[in-house]
Structure formats: C-alpha cells, structure tokens
Scaffold this motif. Structure first.
Motif, PDB file in Angstrom:
ATOM      1  N   TYR A 436      13.997 -20.902  86.503  1.00  0.00           N
ATOM      2  CA  TYR A 436      14.236 -19.454  86.606  1.00  0.00           C
ATOM      3  C   TYR A 436      15.530 -19.075  85.890  1.00  0.00           C
ATOM      4  CZ  TYR A 436      12.535 -15.225  88.954  1.00  0.00           C
ATOM      5  OH  TYR A 436      11.973 -14.012  89.232  1.00  0.00           O
ATOM      6  N   ALA A 437      16.521 -19.961  85.954  1.00  0.00           N
ATOM      7  CA  ALA A 437      17.794 -19.682  85.292  1.00  0.00           C
ATOM      8  C   ALA A 437      17.653 -19.599  83.777  1.00  0.00           C
ATOM      9  CB  ALA A 437      18.818 -20.757  85.660  1.00  0.00           C
ATOM     10  N   VAL A 438      16.606 -20.209  83.224  1.00  0.00           N
ATOM     11  CA  VAL A 438      16.389 -20.176  81.778  1.00  0.00           C
ATOM     12  C   VAL A 438      15.830 -18.829  81.329  1.00  0.00           C
ATOM     13  CG1 VAL A 438      15.091 -21.242  79.869  1.00  0.00           C
ATOM     14  CG2 VAL A 438      16.105 -22.677  81.637  1.00  0.00           C
ATOM     15  N   VAL A 439      15.217 -18.067  82.242  1.00  0.00           N
ATOM     16  CA  VAL A 439      14.584 -16.797  81.881  1.00  0.00           C
ATOM     17  C   VAL A 439      15.517 -15.918  81.057  1.00  0.00           C
ATOM     18  CG1 VAL A 439      13.897 -14.570  82.852  1.00  0.00           C
ATOM     19  CG2 VAL A 439      12.820 -16.658  83.684  1.00  0.00           C
ATOM     20  N   ASN A 440      16.714 -15.662  81.569  1.00  0.00           N
ATOM     21  CA  ASN A 440      17.632 -14.760  80.878  1.00  0.00           C
ATOM     22  C   ASN A 440      18.166 -15.373  79.589  1.00  0.00           C
ATOM     23  OD1 ASN A 440      17.391 -13.980  83.693  1.00  0.00           O
ATOM     24  ND2 ASN A 440      18.989 -12.499  83.286  1.00  0.00           N
ATOM     25  N   MET A 441      18.378 -16.692  79.601  1.00  0.00           N
ATOM     26  CA  MET A 441      18.804 -17.364  78.370  1.00  0.00           C
ATOM     27  C   MET A 441      17.743 -17.191  77.293  1.00  0.00           C
ATOM     28  SD  MET A 441      20.363 -20.864  79.963  1.00  0.00           S
ATOM     29  CE  MET A 441      21.535 -20.840  81.325  1.00  0.00           C
ATOM     30  N   SER A 442      16.481 -17.291  77.696  1.00  0.00           N
ATOM     31  CA  SER A 442      15.374 -17.114  76.766  1.00  0.00           C
ATOM     32  C   SER A 442      15.325 -15.681  76.242  1.00  0.00           C
ATOM     33  CB  SER A 442      14.059 -17.478  77.458  1.00  0.00           C
ATOM     34  OG  SER A 442      12.956 -17.303  76.595  1.00  0.00           O
ATOM     35  N   MET A 443      15.481 -14.712  77.146  1.00  0.00           N
ATOM     36  CA  MET A 443      15.463 -13.309  76.716  1.00  0.00           C
ATOM     37  C   MET A 443      16.546 -13.029  75.684  1.00  0.00           C
ATOM     38  SD  MET A 443      14.836 -11.136  80.211  1.00  0.00           S
ATOM     39  CE  MET A 443      13.358 -11.325  81.220  1.00  0.00           C
ATOM     40  N   GLN A 444      17.749 -13.512  75.951  1.00  0.00           N
ATOM     41  CA  GLN A 444      18.853 -13.244  75.024  1.00  0.00           C
ATOM     42  C   GLN A 444      18.647 -13.985  73.701  1.00  0.00           C
ATOM     43  OE1 GLN A 444      22.708 -13.131  76.798  1.00  0.00           O
ATOM     44  NE2 GLN A 444      23.818 -13.322  74.881  1.00  0.00           N
ATOM     45  N   PHE A 445      18.126 -15.184  73.762  1.00  0.00           N
ATOM     46  CA  PHE A 445      17.878 -15.961  72.543  1.00  0.00           C
ATOM     47  C   PHE A 445      16.896 -15.245  71.628  1.00  0.00           C
ATOM     48  CE2 PHE A 445      14.819 -19.129  70.732  1.00  0.00           C
ATOM     49  CZ  PHE A 445      15.594 -19.517  69.651  1.00  0.00           C
ATOM     50  N   TYR A 446      15.743 -14.871  72.163  1.00  0.00           N
ATOM     51  CA  TYR A 446      14.707 -14.281  71.322  1.00  0.00           C
ATOM     52  C   TYR A 446      15.080 -12.880  70.827  1.00  0.00           C
ATOM     53  CZ  TYR A 446      11.452 -18.083  72.367  1.00  0.00           C
ATOM     54  OH  TYR A 446      10.846 -19.323  72.464  1.00  0.00           O
TER      55      TYR A 446
END
Length: 760
Positions: A436-446
């Motif tokens: 779940y912690a990766v969700v926001n990292m993924s959003m910002q990355f893409y």
C-alpha cells in the motif's frame, strides 16, 4: 542543467497558456485562478465546539506546511492553538509516540463578552479576518501564518467610541489539552518553560529528551507592539500588531534563541515584505492547476481541500499526521500517526493530478526511513531476506508507533491470542501495508518521470517486490496469497482482493522504474511473470448480479469501508480500457456497495467510480452531498478522520475532467457533456500537464505540455473528426499538422507544448 530545464518548462507553459487563453478570449492563468478562487470565502458564524479535541476539529485552520494554528474560543477569549509537524514525542513503542501541542496564544478582551462572532477566510491569499461587535464597539483582526517564514502575524483594530483594553499571553498545554487517564492513557513528562525577556518578548518551549529514541524540542515567541508585558489598549484608527515566531530543534541549533530573535526583529518594513512574499507564494500555488465547474458547492470544497493540504504539508521529513498540523489535544486518536493501511496514503491522492508535488513530497520520506525495519520484519516474520514488510503504525524518522512493548504485553494480551501481533509488529493479519505504501510512490513516478525522485524511492519499491516474489505461492499456473487479511483482524484469509491489486501494481511499477533507471534488468522477467500469473479477482453473486468477492477464501463482503473496490483505486488495476466484462462487474460492485459517504473509504470510492466510467451525473450528485457534509473548514461532519478526506473532491473532479490511465490521455472522459467546464494543468501519467475547456457540449480547446518528452497516446476528443495540432517550444512554432483517427499516438519533445483544435 536543472535551471535550463526549468526555463524550458516555463517557456513551454507560456506558449501553451498563450494558445489556450487567446483562442478562448480568456484572461491570463493568474487572473483566471484569482477570479475563480476569490469567489469562495469560508465563513464561521459561531465559535467552534470541537476544540480541543483528540481528532479533527471544526475550527478555522491556518498553516504553512510546518506550523499549524487553529482558532478557538468566544470573542472575549480567543485561543490560537499551535502545533508543528516536527514536534512529536518520538519513541518506537505502542502509545508512546505522537504529535504534540506546542502551546497556545490566549488573546483576552473582556469587554467583548457577548459580542457577535464572525471569522472569514480568504483562500486565495490565505488570510483570515475576524470581527466581533458589541453595542457601538467592534474589534477586528487580520491574521495569517507566513508561507515563507515561520511567523504568525496578527493585526488588531477597533471601531467605535472610546477604547478597549486587552491582554495576550502564551501558555503551555494544560488539563484541557493533556489526557491523564492511566493506565491506558499515560502522560510522559516533558521539560518546559514559559517566560518573558527584559524587552517584553513572551516565549515558551517544550522538550522531550528523556526515555525517547529521538529528542525533540519546539519553541514559540511573541512580541506585541508597544507592550512590555502583553497588555495593550485598542483605540479607533490605531492598529496594534503582534508577531509570533516558531521553530524546533530540527530547524535550529537553538530554537529558543531563534524564535526570540525573530520575534524581536520584525519591523514594519520587514513585515510588509513578509506579507508580500506570503501573497506571492499563494498566488503561485493556485496557478499550478485549477478548474472551473458549474457546481459552486463542489468547487468550493475543491479549493478548500487544496488550501488545507498546502497549509499542512511542506516539511519533507515530517508529513502531517492523520489530523494535519492541528493537534489540540494529547494523545490524538490512533496516536495521530502515519497509519499504513490507507490513512497515510489517502491525503495525497489528489495532489498528484492537481500538480502540487511540493505538498505530496513529504509522503514518502517516513517510508524510506523504515526500510531497515521492513527488512527486519520480512526476515523475522516470514523468513524472506531483503524484503520489506511493515506493520500498521509509523511515525517520522523511522519511528514505529505500534511496536511491541511491556505495556502491550500487559494491557493488550488479546492481540496475541488473535494473532494480531507478529514478533514485535502490530500487523492485524495484514501483509499489504508495504505494498500500500508503494501506491503514492507509483502515482508520483508515473506523473513526473523524475529520475532523481525515482532513484530515491526505488530501493523501497524493489524491497516490497522482493518480499512478494518469495511470499506468493505458485499453484499450477497461478500465484496465490495465503495468510493475509483484507480487513484489520481477518487473519488468515486467502487472496484478499486488495492485495491482489496492490501486488500487480508493485510489479508493474518496479519493472518500469528499473527500465527507467537502467538497473536490475535480470529481474524483469520474473516481475512480468508474476504480473501475468497472479490470481484474478474473486467473484460472487449478490442480489442477482456478479460482484467482486473480498477474498477467495474467508471474508466475502463488508458493509463498511471500500476495500472491495480498492484494486480499482488506488491500486489502479481496472479502467476504461479494461475488459468490458470486468468493467460490468466493477459497475455492479459500486452499485451494490454505495459507499459514497463512508467512514473511511470515500476517498477511494469516488475515484474508483470515475475510473470505471460510472454515470457522471450520479457521481456529481453524491459528490455535492459529500461536499455539504462538512464543517466550515472542510473536515467531514462526525468523522474523526482528518486530512484524508481532503483528497476526495480534487481527485474525483480531476479524474472526471482529465484522465491519464492505462497509457491513454482522455479529456472530459466521465463528465456530463451538457455541463460547461474547464481545467488548467491537470497532471496525468506520462508527465503531461493538460488544459482544456468544454463548452456547449463540445471540447473548445485542448493543450498538453510535455515535461519529459514521453510518448503520448491521446483519445481524440472530437471522436473521428480531423484535428489540427501545433507544436510550440520556447515560444517558437515547431510544427503544424493534421491528425485523424480514434487515438493519436505520437512522440513528444521535453518542454514542448501541443495544442489541438478540430479542423474546419
């Protein structure tokens, strides 16, 4: 190089803006944003009732992302509650770490007892005014927390006859603010001091330095014009000003001396510069992205939400707690921590599409600080080295707020019997917190394709992927998940639908990050194999319709929360380009759940409905009701959760107006065609900033700025009509050509602007 790229971006955006606003005969972005946002004034006509409080308050809120101020009290006894993002008690143990109240500014004007009450907040320049009237006398003040310096400025004035006496005081939190109900609610001793300098500067400080993992100290100092002890007299035409400075041991080597010095040195000329820079910061903030829609209720909540997040989230090492920076009572519920099974993630969902990356950046720093602890639990609990597995409770700087301790062993024995605790971690059966912690990292990355950012977060994302590589079980040609939990405490369930969605998201993200960084190419085949072979989503029949089941074995349905659709959002695994049958099941599930006004999950339910193309009129009706169901400050009524609900409206509206999902950019994809609307610089996947207008049922203009030069696939907003495209860079027209087809596939240039209009 960075300065050159920034210049190219500014020139490209300039060309984009010139196109948009010339072809639509509109004002500049600065003028347009001001005209829209100044329409929305926040009004409080009675003193707040929910303050001090252990959770969200109903008070006027001020802040600059570092310091927060909440206004309380009747006219004769105004109280300014002060807290800071970086002022916690920091100890890795259950119920021993939480954000703190720094102190209070108490403004006493006895003659105003029984006066009328009015507080108004202008969102555009983040300025709050108050006016209290009794008989033939009125006292008013203007106040703001400087966006560029850690200062609160208050200017008091009086209208009427005669004069009014008052007094200002600094006080530490007392019985109303500190809970002392042992044994379950303990009070930990602090060091503290309140004083006044010989020059008449009031100050206080608090510190937690014993029996903690990381010492903390914070201070504030206040100076009142022409006063040596806090007393003052108001007379018509003679304003009185007070200035309060804030700091902590993380911002200054001697925070007490720092605040006393800054409060003492605030001359009138300096404060004019402070206010000027404050207004400039907010003007720039509002220009980053804005929307105009015909529903004033929703539009106001949109900007009130963005005002709130700007006021509490800018300190990269210290994100705001569940309740933002407005801590008014210790201990806050859930210790005010960064809860990792959604609460810490949700406040930021709307910031990425709203192009507020500075406010979103603080999210990930506590996650990176927990990598070593995640490695520990991965190996200790599951025997998987190099993975990352995190429990539910986190704080800043690597603090674990729910760690096992003698206190837990004594008073929460049931947790061990229910298998909610594993080793030293409070997991409640859930293995999904790290994913779940990766969700926001993924959003910002893409949405940014920022290489420096990607390098920072990649070790965390890779560690989470490493955990799931080993934790998944391959049965035949499918991977399955055993011994997980869909909801807190549903220990031992098989294939929770949320985890299935999150694992897919993690594997895709880590693979794309590795390609982008040029590392770990030997791992991509395995990541792709997992993505393609993990179990599909469990299904069931309810009321004659096929809907998603919460787990394959275990919990089938839940009447609260929104975990049944979080594989759609925020995990992002179903969208408008998905299989039609899967979309039908998703629609059925949204119909069956109807969690528009949910205690926890509205922030994911609304955008999930948008992602699957749910009826836009229905979404807007529910979003209007959601926007009305608030206190004046934008917090949800009767909902103890705080800032997580501020993502709901911006995120939902942005996705309805412009969606960049599943590698296709769509404009007005889930928006009623009869409702005119426009948007400026919504950020979508691919690092594109998109601006457009819908008028009289047709797309009147569309422009896209490419930050990173990524490939663009644009769904033709005029269906199969031919479209004229112009390409601008540095105010130079590079190319003009005609496009046709359902989807335009093109390579883009970094720093270039692309304008589109239907051909005649």
């Amino acid at each position: 190089m960075r300065r050159k790229n920034n210049l190219l971006m500014m020139l490209g955006l300039s060309a984009l803006s010139l196109f948009l606003f010339s072809c639509n005969d509109q004002n500049s972005p600065e003028q347009q944003s001001e005209a829209i946002i100044r329409k929305h004034t926040v009004r409080f006509t009675e003193p707040p009732k929910r303050i001090p409080n252990r959770n969200s308050v109903d008070a006027p809120l001020l802040g600059n992302g570092f310091t927060g101020v909440a206004l309380a009290g009747p006219p004769e006894a105004q109280t300014f509650y002060v807290a800071r993002n970086d002022f916690w008690r920091l100890k890795s143990a259950l119920d021993e770490s939480y954000p703190l109240v720094l102190g209070k500014i108490e403004l006493s004007i006895p003659a105003l007892e029984g006066a009328s009450y009015l507080v108004e907040q202008q969102l555009y320049d983040a300025t709050t005014t108050a006016r209290f009237t009794k008989d033939n006398q009125s006292v008013s003040y203007k106040t703001y927390v400087s966006a560029t310096e850690d200062l609160l400025v208050v200017e008091l004035e009086m209208d009427g006859e005669g004069s009014i006496e008052g007094h200002v005081n600094l006080s530490l939190p007392g019985e109303k603010e500190i809970i002392n109900k042992p044994p379950l609610e303990r009070v930990f001793p602090d060091e503290r001091e309140v004083g006044i300098t010989k020059e008449g500067v009031l100050y206080l400080w608090r510190a937690f330095e014993d029996s903690v993992d990381i010492p903390t100290k914070a201070a504030m100092a206040l100076r009142m014009d022409q006063s040596s002890d806090g007393s003052f007299v108001l007379e018509p035409g003679k304003p009185v000003r007070m200035v309060c400075a804030f700091s902590s041991n993380f911002k200054s080597n001697d925070c007490v001396s720092d605040v006393i010095g800054r409060a003492s040195d605030c001359s009138s000329s300096h404060l004019k510069e402070v206010e000027k820079h404050h207004q400039e910061w907010w003007k720039d903030y509002w220009q980053k992205s804005f929307v105009s829609i015909p529903d004033s209720v929703i539009e106001k909540q949109y900007y009130l939400s963005l005002y709130g997040t700007a006021s509490c989230s800018r300190d990269k090492d210290f994100p705001p707690s569940i309740f933002g920076t407005w801590i008014t009572r210790e201990r806050p519920n859930w210790n005010g921590d960064y809860h990792l099974n959604y609460n810490h993630m949700a406040p930021y969902y709307g910031l990425y599409s709203s192009n507020r990356i500075e406010q979103a950046d603080p999210y990930y720093m506590p996650m990176l600080a927990l990598i070593s602890r995640g490695n520990y639990y991965s190996e200790k609990v599951t025997g998987i080295p190099d993975g990352i597995l995190l429990p539910v409770g986190a704080g800043p700087l690597g603090i674990e707020t729910t760690r096992r301790s003698p206190f837990m062993d004594t008073y929460f024995k049931g947790w061990f019997e229910e298998k909610l605790v594993e080793d030293e971690g409070f997991f409640m059966g859930q293995k999904s917190n790290s994913a779940y912690a990766v969700v926001n990292m993924s959003m910002q990355f893409y949405r940014t394709w920022d290489k420096a950012y990607t390098r920072k977060v990649y070790p965390f994302v890779k560690g989470v992927a490493a955990f799931w590589e080993k934790y998944l079980t391959l049965e035949g040609d499918r991977y399955v998940i055993y011994n997980d939990a869909i909801h807190e405490g549903t220990v031992g369930t098989m294939n929770p639908i949320l985890s299935l969605g999150l694992v897919r998201m993690v594997m895709q993200t880590v693979s794309d990050m590795s390609i982008f960084l040029g590392v770990d190419d030997d791992k991509r085949e395995q990541w792709a194999f997992i993505t393609n072979h993990i179990f599909g989503y469990p299904l069931q029949e309810r009321n004659g319709k096929t809907v998603f089941r919460y787990t394959e074995k275990g919990t089938d349905w839940w009447d609260g929360n929104t975990l049944g659709i979080q594989h759609i959002y925020p995990a992002g695994q179903i969208g408008l380009n998905s299989d039609p049958e899967m979309l039908k099941i998703a629609h059925n599930t949204v119909d069956e759940m109807q969690r528009w006004l949910d205690f926890n999950g509205s922030n994911s339910f609304f955008p999930a409905a948008v992602r699957i193309g749910y009826d836009p009129d229905s979404i807007l009706v529910h979003l209007n009701a959601y926007s009305r169901h608030t206190y004046p400050n934008g917090f949800q009524l009767d909902n103890p959760h705080g800032i997580e609900n501020w993502s709901t409206v911006p995120n939902t509206i942005n996705e309805m107006l412009c969606m960049g999902h599943q590698d296709i950019v769509r404009v007005f994809p889930v928006w009623p065609r009869e409702k005119d609307a426009s948007f400026h610089q919504i950020r979508v996947e691919g690092a594109f900033l998109v601006s457009g207008e819908l008028k009289n049922g047709e797309v009147a203009s569309l422009a896209i700025f490419s930050e990173q030069g990524r490939p663009l696939s644009l769904l033709n907003p005029w269906k199969h009509k031919k479209v004229r495209m112009k390409v601008w860079q540095s105010d130079r027209l590079l190319e003009e050509k005609e496009l046709e087809g359902e989807i335009f596939h093109m390579e883009t240039l970094p720093g270039a602007s692309y304008s589109f209009i239907v051909s005649n």
